[in-house]
Enzyme design. Structure first.
Site, mmCIF file in Angstrom:
data_model
loop_
_atom_site.group_PDB
_atom_site.id
_atom_site.type_symbol
_atom_site.label_atom_id
_atom_site.label_comp_id
_atom_site.label_asym_id
_atom_site.label_seq_id
_atom_site.Cartn_x
_atom_site.Cartn_y
_atom_site.Cartn_z
ATOM 1 N N CYS A 155 -23.790 -8.851 -0.633
ATOM 2 C CA CYS A 155 -24.741 -9.402 0.334
ATOM 3 C C CYS A 155 -24.227 -10.585 1.131
ATOM 4 O O CYS A 155 -25.006 -11.363 1.665
ATOM 5 C CB CYS A 155 -26.034 -9.818 -0.366
ATOM 6 S SG CYS A 155 -26.747 -8.486 -1.300
ATOM 7 N N THR A 161 0.858 -1.193 0.000
ATOM 8 C CA THR A 161 0.000 0.000 0.000
ATOM 9 C C THR A 161 0.895 1.245 0.000
ATOM 10 O O THR A 161 0.705 2.168 -0.799
ATOM 11 C CB THR A 161 -0.914 0.014 1.248
ATOM 12 O OG1 THR A 161 -1.715 -1.166 1.218
ATOM 13 C CG2 THR A 161 -1.821 1.226 1.267
ATOM 14 N N ALA A 214 5.628 -8.728 1.740
ATOM 15 C CA ALA A 214 6.144 -10.034 2.184
ATOM 16 C C ALA A 214 5.071 -10.996 2.697
ATOM 17 O O ALA A 214 5.205 -12.206 2.551
ATOM 18 C CB ALA A 214 7.183 -9.813 3.283
HETATM 19 N N1 PLP Z 1 -2.301 -4.828 -3.830
HETATM 20 C C1 PLP Z 1 -2.867 -6.045 -3.907
HETATM 21 C C2 PLP Z 1 -3.153 -6.635 -5.234
HETATM 22 C C3 PLP Z 1 -3.179 -6.741 -2.739
HETATM 23 O O1 PLP Z 1 -3.763 -7.946 -2.818
HETATM 24 C C4 PLP Z 1 -2.893 -6.147 -1.486
HETATM 25 C C5 PLP Z 1 -3.255 -6.832 -0.232
HETATM 26 O O2 PLP Z 1 -4.374 -7.239 -0.032
HETATM 27 C C6 PLP Z 1 -2.276 -4.885 -1.475
HETATM 28 C C7 PLP Z 1 -1.999 -4.260 -2.658
HETATM 29 C C8 PLP Z 1 -1.917 -4.203 -0.185
HETATM 30 O O3 PLP Z 1 -0.806 -4.810 0.393
HETATM 31 P P1 PLP Z 1 -0.360 -4.469 1.899
HETATM 32 O O4 PLP Z 1 -1.488 -4.878 2.769
HETATM 33 O O5 PLP Z 1 0.857 -5.241 2.139
HETATM 34 O O6 PLP Z 1 -0.101 -3.019 1.970
#
Ligand code: PLP
Length: 374
Positions: free
Chosen positions: A326, A72, A200
């Site tokens: 839902c 993220t 990770a």
């Molecule tokens: N991008 C994708 C495709 C993901 O599946 C996720 C996690 O669910 C993320 C980004 C976010 O990763 P993180 O939780 O390590 O920040």
């Protein structure tokens, strides 16, 4: 009660060897890598060895890896820097990206008034690359951000082909590779990607650690200011134990990749077969090229069974993930399936079942029998 974990796209159990590596690092590498004494130098050495190990797997230089708290953060930073430092005026992305990209892009649109274009998504969940080419006819400094493997459906983007399109149109290419790193080989000496993000905990490593790949020569702004860590781009004392755990998890994934992929592919095949035997009218959300550990299915169940499906599986010890509206009380349909399915199909329960090498064939048989009994 038997507990079954089929939610490996959400997060994965940590390998025992990784836990051991983390504990060892906490015992031996507790120094601050920025300290000049021997404790600091030992920690700094471990940090840089981990960075090299990770970079080697992608055929890149270790300077191109910046450690972050996860994907993220890496995605947010890359998208932000592209606007503030690289002169990007437009982002082309898709409506099936993870919210770590989608919400970051929407924030940039509001704050920087840049242009956002969304590439069309085909009914099978794949990206319409002909539409991407069309969008790229408009000559604007652009970043294309498209994920490698969709976390809900497992639909795979052809990274090489997309990178070639981006190269031909002289635009930047970023990919959220969270679901594929540690599960497939990505050779960045061959694929002209400018940025990628990884985490990770998706490949049997610890949570709270990930990295951004930033192609050499691309000037980024500082994500967090403070000390000089990560070349001043991401200040803050590095979590050495997590970084070493991540490097270990990636190394083991690489070593065991072929055998684990073969096993997990068989698990998925078995699950599809068993589900079709139990529910002949079931549909797979996605296409035949979906990634080997993710299966998203639409079940022909009545609306009254839909609302409590996940809850009923959970009380039987089975963890899967929601795929559509839902279920578990959520009124919102999946933003990914909403781009692929008709309104009627969105009302049916879709489930995401995601596997790892820790799963077994017996678990699948039990899961299908429980599903039938609901
Ligand atoms: N991008 C994708 C495709 C993901 O599946 C996720 C996690 O669910 C993320 C980004 C976010 O990763 P993180 O939780 O390590 O920040």
């Amino acid at each position: 009660m038997k507990k079954i974990y089929f939610d490996n796209a959400a997060t994965t159990p940590i390998r025992k060897e990784v836990i051991d590596a983390i504990i060892e690092s906490m015992e031996t590498d507790f120094g601050n890598p920025s300290s000049s004494h021997s404790f600091g130098r030992t920690a700094k050495n471990s940090l840089e060895i981990s960075r090299k190990q990770i970079a080697k797997q992608f055929n890149i230089s270790s300077q191109e890896i910046i450690f972050t708290s996860g994907a993220t953060e890496a995605n947010n930073w890359i998208l932000n820097s592209a606007i503030t430092n690289l002169g990007v005026k437009r982002i082309i992305t898709s409506k099936i990206e993870h919210h770590a990209v989608l919400h970051a892009v929407q924030k940039l649109e509001n704050e920087h008034h840049i242009q956002i274009d969304y590439v069309n998504v085909n009914p099978d969940g794949s990206i319409d690359l002909a539409h991407l080419v069309k969008l790229l006819q408009q000559n604007l400094p652009t970043l294309v951000s498209l994920m490698h493997v969709n976390n809900e459906t497992g639909v795979v983007l052809d990274l090489e082909k997309t990178a070639r399109i981006c190269e031909q149109h002289k635009v930047f290419f970023h990919s959220d590779t969270v679901q594929s790193v540690g599960k497939t080989t990505i050779d960045l000496s061959k694929i002209q990607l400018h940025f990628l993000a990884a985490s990770a905990h998706k490949f049997h490593g610890p949570k709270g650690i990930g990295f951004a790949f930033v192609r050499k020569g691309l000037a980024m702004n500082a994500l967090i200011v403070g000390g000089e860590q990560e070349k001043g781009l991401r200040a803050g004392t590095e979590p050495i134990h997590n970084i070493m755990g991540m490097a270990k998890a990636l190394e083991i994934s690489k070593t065991l990749h072929e055998s684990e992929m073969a096993f997990v592919s068989e698990l998925k095949k078995h699950c599809i077969q068993k589900l079709f035997e139990a529910f002949p009218k079931m549909k797979i959300n996605g296409n035949e090229n979906c990634f080997y550990n993710i299966l998203n299915v639409m079940l022909p169940l009545s609306i009254d069974k839909t609302s409590l499906l996940l809850f009923n599986l959970d009380i039987k010890g089975i963890a899967v993930s929601r795929g559509s509206a839902c279920q578990s009380g959520s009124p919102k349909p999946s933003h990914v399936l909403a781009q692929m399915l008709s309104g009627d199909d969105l009302l049916l329960p879709s489930l995401r079942i995601s596997f790892s090498h820790f799963n077994t064939f017996d678990e699948i048989d039990y899961f299908v029998s429980v599903l039938q009994s609901i």
